[in-house]
Design a protein around this motif. Structure first.
Motif, PDB file in Angstrom:
ATOM      1  N   ARG A   1      19.418  78.278 -93.892  1.00  0.00           N
ATOM      2  CA  ARG A   1      19.176  79.649 -94.356  1.00  0.00           C
ATOM      3  C   ARG A   1      19.988  80.648 -93.548  1.00  0.00           C
ATOM      4  NH1 ARG A   1      12.841  80.696 -94.796  1.00  0.00           N
ATOM      5  NH2 ARG A   1      13.627  82.826 -95.110  1.00  0.00           N
ATOM      6  N   TYR A   2      20.057  80.430 -92.253  1.00  0.00           N
ATOM      7  CA  TYR A   2      20.882  81.299 -91.417  1.00  0.00           C
ATOM      8  C   TYR A   2      22.349  81.235 -91.848  1.00  0.00           C
ATOM      9  CZ  TYR A   2      23.718  82.692 -87.435  1.00  0.00           C
ATOM     10  OH  TYR A   2      24.681  83.266 -86.637  1.00  0.00           O
TER      11      TYR A   2
ATOM     12  N   SER B   1       7.057  82.127 -85.793  1.00  0.00           N
ATOM     13  CA  SER B   1       5.670  81.693 -86.007  1.00  0.00           C
ATOM     14  C   SER B   1       5.556  80.218 -86.375  1.00  0.00           C
ATOM     15  CB  SER B   1       5.024  82.543 -87.109  1.00  0.00           C
ATOM     16  OG  SER B   1       5.654  82.311 -88.361  1.00  0.00           O
ATOM     17  N   ASP B   2       6.612  79.643 -86.972  1.00  0.00           N
ATOM     18  CA  ASP B   2       6.527  78.245 -87.417  1.00  0.00           C
ATOM     19  C   ASP B   2       7.852  77.528 -87.159  1.00  0.00           C
ATOM     20  OD1 ASP B   2       5.664  75.912 -88.532  1.00  0.00           O
ATOM     21  OD2 ASP B   2       5.659  76.613 -90.609  1.00  0.00           O
TER      22      ASP B   2
ATOM     23  N   ALA C   1      21.993  89.954 -87.022  1.00  0.00           N
ATOM     24  CA  ALA C   1      21.377  91.223 -87.419  1.00  0.00           C
ATOM     25  C   ALA C   1      22.135  92.407 -86.823  1.00  0.00           C
ATOM     26  CB  ALA C   1      19.914  91.252 -86.988  1.00  0.00           C
ATOM     27  N   ALA C   2      22.614  92.246 -85.580  1.00  0.00           N
ATOM     28  CA  ALA C   2      23.413  93.322 -84.965  1.00  0.00           C
ATOM     29  C   ALA C   2      24.719  93.523 -85.732  1.00  0.00           C
ATOM     30  CB  ALA C   2      23.695  92.986 -83.499  1.00  0.00           C
TER      31      ALA C   2
ATOM     32  N   ALA D   1      15.103  89.418 -91.581  1.00  0.00           N
ATOM     33  CA  ALA D   1      13.806  89.814 -91.021  1.00  0.00           C
ATOM     34  C   ALA D   1      12.749  88.747 -91.326  1.00  0.00           C
ATOM     35  CB  ALA D   1      13.383  91.161 -91.584  1.00  0.00           C
ATOM     36  N   THR D   2      12.731  88.265 -92.559  1.00  0.00           N
ATOM     37  CA  THR D   2      11.775  87.227 -92.944  1.00  0.00           C
ATOM     38  C   THR D   2      12.045  85.928 -92.192  1.00  0.00           C
ATOM     39  OG1 THR D   2      11.581  88.184 -95.155  1.00  0.00           O
ATOM     40  CG2 THR D   2      10.860  85.907 -94.886  1.00  0.00           C
ATOM     41  N   LEU D   3      13.322  85.564 -92.088  1.00  0.00           N
ATOM     42  CA  LEU D   3      13.691  84.323 -91.413  1.00  0.00           C
ATOM     43  C   LEU D   3      13.274  84.352 -89.944  1.00  0.00           C
ATOM     44  CD1 LEU D   3      15.138  81.594 -91.447  1.00  0.00           C
ATOM     45  CD2 LEU D   3      17.286  82.812 -91.009  1.00  0.00           C
ATOM     46  N   ARG D   4      13.524  85.467 -89.265  1.00  0.00           N
ATOM     47  CA  ARG D   4      13.168  85.552 -87.851  1.00  0.00           C
ATOM     48  C   ARG D   4      11.660  85.441 -87.662  1.00  0.00           C
ATOM     49  NH1 ARG D   4      12.119  88.056 -83.138  1.00  0.00           N
ATOM     50  NH2 ARG D   4      13.738  87.878 -81.537  1.00  0.00           N
TER      51      ARG D   4
END
Length: 443
Positions: free
Chosen positions: A244-245, A220-221, A178-179, A212-215
């Motif tokens: 996905r990453y 959470s899961d 992300a950075a 953002a969604t992946l993190r």
């Protein structure tokens, strides 16, 4: 016993025969060592970083379900351990009554250490089974109790270690990507690559949303991103699922290369625009030359099909002006694809202009070839001393008049050159035959 292992096995035997004093002492010593190892493992599980994270996380999905089950297992595990410790304490109390225990003490020790004297409330005691009332309690040998604890510990530890492995591996990598994404987006904005204006800008926006969604989902899961190892029974056997990453990282790398190409355009645009202008200028000059040549061909060559010559490429000139305007206003993302296409089309235009010139001047080239052939045969005639031959003089003169007059009929002129060529060949053949015959008579 370490956190990643299981509890020591219990090497029990049937309650009979009654243990003697030495056997009872050895069994108590072994059980005491087991008790310490079990306690160490349970405390390590309590202090495990993954367990603390699970306690404080707002979990969803499969992780939420498995953690609810694991918490019950850990609670049950401590219940079993407390019962195990209580049985061991009772056995130690009996053994400590006297230095040389009597048969009643040895029978009690045998029953505690080998019998099913540990009673615990049944896990399903709150309900009833289809065959009758639920069992309110269960009786265990210490061996069975250790086996239960082994199973509960392994499953609980596997869940904790798997979640912790995902949390250790993925969020940090996502944050670093992300950075890098923010740096790339800032650079893209500086060269005009923005969402809605350039495909790479749309890709950056899509990658930002995906990360953002992946993190959020990883936090959470985490178990949704865990791939168990094939055939592995060890706690935490497997690896995090980074597919996905990895896709997001590859997409960002593609965008970064696109941005670098746009930056390269910013650096090289002036030179490349000059090259395009030069190509179009050369194409225009070549077309102008072709138009002049076409007029000359029409004036000097008769009965010849001369192709038309197109005008200058005005559409390319307009697009070149647009490219210059993009450069003045630093619209690099628009200039990049336009400049690429201009370079290709300018080269194609120059090639078409050269082909047009070649096509238009073909009759002149044919005339030049006929003139050269005629003069070559005249030189050959002179070398052989036949320059004064009347037939050759007549045929040479006829061919020359046709080739040096306007308009020139190439078909007729070509036939005239061919007649002169045949006449030269015939005379030279006759001379060689005469020379050969003369040599034969002399001999």
């Amino acid at each position: 016993m370490g956190v990643a292992g299981s509890f020591p096995g219990f090497a029990g035997r049937p309650p009979d025969p009654v243990m003697d004093r030495d056997e009872a002492d050895r069994t108590l010593a072994r059980l005491g060592a087991e008790h310490e190892a079990i306690e160490t493992s349970l405390l390590a599980l309590e202090e495990h970083a993954g367990r603390r994270l699970l306690e404080g996380a707002d979990l969803t999905g499969v992780t939420k379900e498995r953690w609810a089950s694991a918490k019950q297992s850990i609670t049950r595990l401590w219940t079993y351990f407390d019962a195990y410790a209580a049985a061991l304490a009772s056995a130690r109390e009996i053994r400590g009554r006297r230095r040389y225990p009597g048969r009643s003490d040895l029978m009690a020790l045998t029953d505690l250490l080998r019998g099913d004297g540990v009673t615990l409330a049944h896990q399903g005691a709150a309900g009833s089974s289809v065959t009758g009332p639920a069992r309110l309690s269960e009786r265990f040998t210490l061996e069975e109790l250790v086996a239960r604890m082994n199973d509960l510990y392994a499953r609980s530890l596997d869940m904790v270690v798997s979640a912790d492995s995902v949390w250790t591996a993925l969020p940090a990598r996502i944050d670093m990507l992300a950075a890098e994404l923010r740096r790339t987006a800032s650079l893209a904005h500086s060269v005009g690559v923005r969402p809605g204006e350039h495909p790479a800008g749309d890709d950056l926006e899509s990658i930002t949303e995906e990360l953002a969604t992946l993190r959020m989902q990883v936090i959470s899961d985490p178990l949704a991103f865990w791939l168990p190892g094939p055939g592995s029974s060890a706690p935490g056997g497997g690896r995090p699922d980074t597919s996905r990453y990895d896709r997001a990282a590859r997409a960002l790398e593609d965008v970064r290369r696109e941005i670098e190409a746009v930056l390269q355009v910013r650096q090289d645009s002036e030179h490349r625009l000059l090259q395009v202008r030069d190509l179009l200028s050369r194409a225009n000059r070549t077309l102008a030359e072709a138009r002049l040549a076409r007029g000359e061909v029409l004036a000097k060559i008769a009965a010849s099909e001369v192709p038309a010559v197109s005008g200058p490429p005005t559409a390319l000139q307009e697009r070149l002006a647009a490219a210059s305007d993009y450069r003045r206003h630093a619209q690099w993302s628009r200039l990049s694809p336009l400049l690429d296409s201009l370079e290709r089309e300018a080269e194609d235009e120059l090639l078409r202009a050269r082909e047009s010139l070649t096509s238009v001047t073909a009759p002149l080239a044919v005339r030049a070839e006929l003139r050269g052939r005629l003069d070559a045969y005249k030189a050959k005639v002179a070398r052989h001393g036949l320059a004064e031959d009347p037939l050759l003089i007549e045929r040479y003169g006829a061919a020359r008049r046709m080739l040096w007059s306007a308009p020139c009929d190439l078909r007729v002129a070509g036939q005239a050159v061919l007649r002169y060529q045949h006449a030269v060949t015939d005379l030279l053949t006759q001379r060689r035959r005469a020379e050969y015959d003369g040599q034969g008579e002399t001999s």
